[in-house]
Scaffold this active site. Structure first.
Site, PDB file in Angstrom:
ATOM      1  N   GLY A 118       0.845  -1.183   0.000  1.00  0.00           N
ATOM      2  CA  GLY A 118       0.000   0.000   0.000  1.00  0.00           C
ATOM      3  C   GLY A 118       0.878   1.228   0.000  1.00  0.00           C
TER       4      GLY A 118
ATOM      5  CD  GLN B  44       3.407   5.925   2.674  1.00  0.00           C
ATOM      6  OE1 GLN B  44       2.445   5.384   2.149  1.00  0.00           O
ATOM      7  NE2 GLN B  44       4.366   5.245   3.268  1.00  0.00           N
TER       8      GLN B  44
ATOM      9  CG  LEU C 188       6.417   0.862   1.198  1.00  0.00           C
ATOM     10  CD1 LEU C 188       5.889   1.153  -0.198  1.00  0.00           C
ATOM     11  CD2 LEU C 188       7.521  -0.182   1.144  1.00  0.00           C
TER      12      LEU C 188
ATOM     13  CG  HIS D 178      -0.701   1.295   7.151  1.00  0.00           C
ATOM     14  ND1 HIS D 178       0.229   0.939   8.107  1.00  0.00           N
ATOM     15  CD2 HIS D 178      -0.044   2.116   6.282  1.00  0.00           C
ATOM     16  CE1 HIS D 178       1.376   1.537   7.820  1.00  0.00           C
ATOM     17  NE2 HIS D 178       1.242   2.250   6.706  1.00  0.00           N
TER      18      HIS D 178
HETATM   19 NI    NI Z   1       2.492   3.347   5.518  1.00  0.00          NI
END
Ligand code: NI
Length: 179
Positions: A45, A50, A93, A134
């Site tokens: 994901g 991000q 990540l 998440h």
């Molecule tokens: Ni994450």
């Protein structure tokens, strides 16, 4: 296109993201970048903040764990149903090599806008439900470490400090890149 994934410590990971008003080409390109960056990092994901984009967009692909759950792109997602609980190992990540048990709902239903601009619903349990929760958290600047007990967080302190350092170096390098 594969984009650089921000590490813990980056400001973009702690900001609330703005809803998408219109699903236009820029949003479709953003979704393609999210999938490319997630797959390149073998993640399950990835959320727009991000990669430094403060918009309510995320992707989830848990086909390696649950082949019946197709990869999905979620625009303006909202959890509309929740049931039960599960405790399982989770990573992110933006926190390479860091994992911890996190308590989540066992099943969730999510309403979102698709790439075609139409609303749709997706629901699931297990790892898929975990990944959905998440990624949606990311859109509110919430991270999986926020769920950890003070003791567990204390144990992670050294690793988090190292990540913050790396993230500062990452920000410096990309500032030089953009000159
Ligand atoms: Ni994450």
């Amino acid at each position: 296109m594969k984009r650089e994934i921000a590490l813990f410590g980056a400001q973009c990971l702690r900001q609330p993201c703005a809803p998408v008003a219109v699903v236009e080409d820029a949003i479709r390109a953003l979704v393609a970048d999210l999938f490319d960056s997630m797959h390149a990092a073998t993640g399950v994901g990835l959320a727009a903040p991000q990669i430094g984009v403060l918009k309510r967009v995320c992707v989830v692909d848990v086909t390696a764990h649950q082949p019946n759950c197709r990869p999905v792109a979620l625009i303006n997602p909202k959890i509309t149903g929740r049931e039960g609980e599960q405790i399982g190992e989770e990573g992110c990540l933006s926190f390479p090599d860091l994992y911890s048990d996190v308590k989540r709902y066992a099943w969730v239903e999510v309403e979102a806008i698709g790439l075609d601009g139409q609303p749709f619903k997706t629901a699931g349990e297990g790892f898929y439900a975990r990944a959905l929760q998440h990624e949606i958290d990311h859109l509110d600047g919430k991270l999986f470490i926020d769920y950890l007990s003070p003791l567990k967080r204390q144990l992670m302190r050294g690793a988090l400090k190292r990540l913050k350092k790396e993230s500062a170096a990452q920000a410096k390098a990309s500032a030089i890149d953009s000159i």
